[in-house]
Design an enzyme around this catalytic site. Structure first.
Site, short mmCIF file in Angstrom:
data_model
loop_
_atom_site.label_atom_id
_atom_site.label_comp_id
_atom_site.label_asym_id
_atom_site.label_seq_id
_atom_site.Cartn_x
_atom_site.Cartn_y
_atom_site.Cartn_z
N VAL A 30 3.89 12.75 0.56
CA VAL A 30 4.69 13.80 1.20
C VAL A 30 3.76 14.93 1.64
CG1 VAL A 30 6.54 15.50 0.83
CG2 VAL A 30 6.79 13.17 -0.07
N GLY A 88 0.17 14.69 -3.87
CA GLY A 88 -1.29 14.74 -3.74
C GLY A 88 -1.90 13.49 -4.34
N GLN A 122 2.26 -6.32 -3.49
CA GLN A 122 2.72 -6.49 -2.12
C GLN A 122 4.05 -5.74 -1.92
OE1 GLN A 122 1.44 -9.75 -3.54
NE2 GLN A 122 -0.42 -8.86 -2.77
N THR A 150 3.07 -12.68 2.89
CA THR A 150 2.27 -13.30 1.85
C THR A 150 3.01 -14.54 1.34
OG1 THR A 150 0.91 -12.85 -0.08
CG2 THR A 150 3.15 -11.90 -0.08
N GLY A 179 5.51 12.13 -4.39
CA GLY A 179 4.05 12.24 -4.47
C GLY A 179 3.58 13.43 -3.66
N ASP A 182 0.81 -1.22 0.00
CA ASP A 182 0.00 0.00 0.00
C ASP A 182 0.84 1.27 0.00
OD1 ASP A 182 -2.24 -1.70 0.28
OD2 ASP A 182 -1.86 -1.82 2.41
N GLY A 192 -3.88 -4.55 -4.30
CA GLY A 192 -4.86 -3.57 -4.73
C GLY A 192 -4.15 -2.31 -5.17
N HIS A 193 -4.24 -1.99 -6.45
CA HIS A 193 -3.67 -0.75 -6.95
C HIS A 193 -4.81 0.19 -7.27
CE1 HIS A 193 0.19 -2.84 -8.61
NE2 HIS A 193 0.15 -2.79 -7.30
N THR A 225 -8.30 -3.65 -0.80
CA THR A 225 -8.79 -5.01 -1.01
C THR A 225 -9.77 -5.42 0.08
OG1 THR A 225 -6.73 -5.57 -2.10
CG2 THR A 225 -8.08 -7.41 -1.36
N THR A 226 -9.41 -5.20 1.34
CA THR A 226 -10.27 -5.70 2.43
C THR A 226 -10.94 -4.60 3.24
OG1 THR A 226 -8.39 -5.80 3.93
CG2 THR A 226 -8.89 -7.81 2.69
N ARG A 252 -5.70 0.50 8.25
CA ARG A 252 -4.29 0.12 8.30
C ARG A 252 -3.63 0.64 9.57
NH1 ARG A 252 -3.86 2.14 2.16
NH2 ARG A 252 -4.76 0.30 1.18
N LYS A 307 2.12 2.12 -5.18
CA LYS A 307 2.86 1.63 -6.36
C LYS A 307 2.09 1.96 -7.64
CE LYS A 307 2.78 -2.56 -4.54
NZ LYS A 307 2.45 -2.38 -3.12
N ARG A 365 -9.89 -2.91 5.48
CA ARG A 365 -9.47 -2.86 6.89
C ARG A 365 -8.72 -1.56 7.18
NH1 ARG A 365 -6.19 -8.44 7.47
NH2 ARG A 365 -5.84 -8.03 5.27
P1 IMO Z 1 -0.64 -4.22 -2.25
O1 IMO Z 1 -0.24 -4.74 -3.59
C1 IMO Z 1 -1.02 -4.72 2.04
C2 IMO Z 1 -0.91 -8.81 3.69
C3 IMO Z 1 -2.20 -9.24 4.34
C4 IMO Z 1 -1.67 -10.21 5.39
C5 IMO Z 1 -0.52 -10.89 4.65
C6 IMO Z 1 -0.88 -12.24 4.06
O2 IMO Z 1 -1.95 -3.51 -2.21
O3 IMO Z 1 0.45 -3.46 -1.61
P2 IMO Z 1 -2.33 -12.98 1.97
O4 IMO Z 1 -3.78 -12.77 1.66
O5 IMO Z 1 -1.42 -12.40 0.94
O6 IMO Z 1 -2.00 -14.41 2.28
O7 IMO Z 1 -2.10 -12.17 3.34
O8 IMO Z 1 -0.13 -9.99 3.63
N1 IMO Z 1 -1.05 -8.29 2.30
C7 IMO Z 1 -1.06 -7.00 1.96
N2 IMO Z 1 -1.02 -5.88 2.71
N3 IMO Z 1 -1.06 -4.59 0.70
C8 IMO Z 1 -1.06 -5.69 -0.08
O9 IMO Z 1 -0.95 -5.60 -1.40
C9 IMO Z 1 -1.11 -6.97 0.55
N4 IMO Z 1 -1.16 -8.24 0.11
C10 IMO Z 1 -1.11 -9.03 1.18
O10 IMO Z 1 -2.88 -8.16 4.92
O11 IMO Z 1 -1.13 -9.52 6.48
MG MG Z 2 -3.08 -3.18 -0.61
#
Ligand code: IMO
Ligand code: MG
Length: 422
Positions: A330, A413, A222, A237, A411, A14, A41-42, A298-299, A303, A17, A301
């Site tokens: 920034v 804005g 990730q 992950t 970045g 997050d 999630g992009h 994605t979820t 952060r 990217k 939640r």
């Molecule tokens: P982007 O590409 C943030 C975290 C999950 C969990 C751990 C394992 O948006 O940066 P998983 O479902 O992959 O088995 O979960 O990894 N996680 C991420 N956290 N951004 C992501 O992707 C993530 N992909 C997996 O929250 O802690």
């Molecule tokens: Mg993410």
């Protein structure tokens, strides 16, 4: 000039990217997703419209860019089809989408297994995205996985029924709802028909493009500290979001890789469980979360948020061979009065730049902070680094000085254009 550039996350994901990828893909002939699945999630903003992609490379929105999903990705066809339809509904073509025949397919039993395993972990839970990512990679390595090539050529039914039978035995053992094989076979036959036109041998596609001097952009998903090998295991992950995953997830050779951009935020965040030394589980963290809209793409939640950790950043630079930094938000950090920057860890009275997620090491470890003045004001229209307010310059210069990697993107804005290209 090397023909393959890479964008990677430097911390726990997050980092924004998508924004850097979106900019760089304007000059790329091909943009490739290499690892992970729809746990990523992009979110990107184009012409005032926000898109959230989980599987499709962001390059899809640039007509002239070929968008490739590489062999290292695990694909939930249902999610992919939804994304393809979203792209089409917004008036963009998906003719430029190519999917590796070697990418593994996520099935409903992967998702159910992800949930079951997570519930069994109890206090030790990882906080997965429950998208079936881990179990799909397990099957890949267990060698009972089904690949996109098998799916679209309808060579999958026998293996699928066998897999479901085996998984159902486990589900039964835990009194968990079992999977109806007939239903899944029927559903995935439909997905196969829809996706058939996109599936190719992407290894040759990419190498043929390199032969023709085409520019390739590899989109990391990730991030470094979520890496199965180099991250904070087991709170990671199930793939390698670090530089090695770019090669194994595409078939691109190491010698072809040029720039490696490490993306980070001017603060830090983490989703899910696991250690996080600079976390601000307090009012500061809450403020950063609100200012930076730090809720999962994605979820959804909330952060966990905290200060930027340069010990961790140096580790990411080391492991990935990062050649340039891209610092997002920034503007967000500049809304605070005072900003802290972690420049070392202190343990037993000694300062160290050694990163670790080992619990024994972290026990008694505290971050050493330097404090900076904030209040950057509105910087969203600034296009030159020299024009940034002094406070922002001081903060950024110090990061560069310690990490010894040049900042290439700043970045400023939320919008696509709110960025300084150095
Ligand atoms: P982007 O590409 C943030 C975290 C999950 C969990 C751990 C394992 O948006 O940066 P998983 O479902 O992959 O088995 O979960 O990894 N996680 C991420 N956290 N951004 C992501 O992707 C993530 N992909 C997996 O929250 O802690
Ligand atoms: Mg993410």
């Amino acid at each position: 000039m090397k023909k393959v550039n890479v964008v990677l996350g430097s911390f726990y994901g997050d980092e924004g990217k998508g924004k850097i990828i979106d900019y760089l893909s304007q000059n790329a002939d091909i943009s490739v997703r290499c690892t992970g699945g729809n746990n990523a999630g992009h979110s990107i903003e184009v012409n005032g419209k926000k898109f959230a992609f989980h599987l499709i490379p962001s390059g899809i929105l640039n007509e002239k860019t070929l968008a490739v999903i590489g062999n290292g990705v695990v694909i939930d066809p249902k999610v992919l089809i939804e994304e393809i339809n979203t792209v089409k509904e917004n008036g963009y073509s998906t003719k430029n989408l190519k999917i590796s025949d070697k990418a593994h397919v996520i099935f409903p039993y992967h998702i159910e297994m992800d949930k079951l395993l997570e519930s069994l972990r109890k206090e030790g839970k990882i906080g997965t995205t429950a998208r079936g990512i881990g179990p799909a990679y397990c099957d890949k390595y267990e060698r009972c996985g089904i690949r996109m090539g098998d799916l679209v050529s309808k060579r999958f039914e026998k293996q699928l029924r066998k897999n479901i039978e085996n998984k159902n035995r486990i589900f039964e053992m835990y009194n968990y709802e079992t999977i109806d094989a007939d239903k899944v076979v029927e559903e995935y036959n439909k997905y196969a028909d829809f996706l058939k036109e996109y599936v190719v041998d992407t290894v040759y596609l990419l190498h043929n493009a390199l032969e023709e001097d085409k520019q390739i952009l590899c989109e990391g998903a990730q991030a470094t500290l979520l890496d199965i090998d180099f991250g904070s295991y087991p709170f990671v992950t199930s793939s390698n979001p670090t530089i090695g995953g770019i090669c194994t997830g595409t078939g691109i050779a190491a010698k072809d890789i040029g720039e490696v951009y490490g993306v980070l935020k001017a603060y830090s965040s983490r989703v899910g469980e696991g250690p996080y030394l600079t976390e601000q589980n307090n009012e500061i963290g809450d403020t950063i979360r609100e200012l930076g809209h730090e809720y999962g793409t994605t979820t959804k939640r909330p952060r966990r948020c905290g200060w930027l950790d340069l010990v961790a950043l140096k580790y990411a630079v080391m492991v990935n061979g990062i050649t340039g930094l891209a610092i997002n938000h920034v503007d967000t950090i500049g809304k605070l009065d005072k900003i802290k920057l972690c420049v070392a860890y202190k343990k037993d009275g000694k300062e160290s730049m050694r990163f670790s997620t080992d619990m024994d090491y972290l026990e008694g470890c505290t971050p050493v902070y330097e404090e900076f003045d904030g209040n950057f004001g509105d910087i969203s229209n600034i296009k030159n680094r020299e024009d940034l307010p002094e406070n922002a310059k001081k903060y950024l210069n110090r990061i560069e000085e310690i990490v010894k990697v040049p900042i290439k993107f700043i970045g400023t804005g939320a919008g696509r254009d709110s960025m300084i290209i150095c």
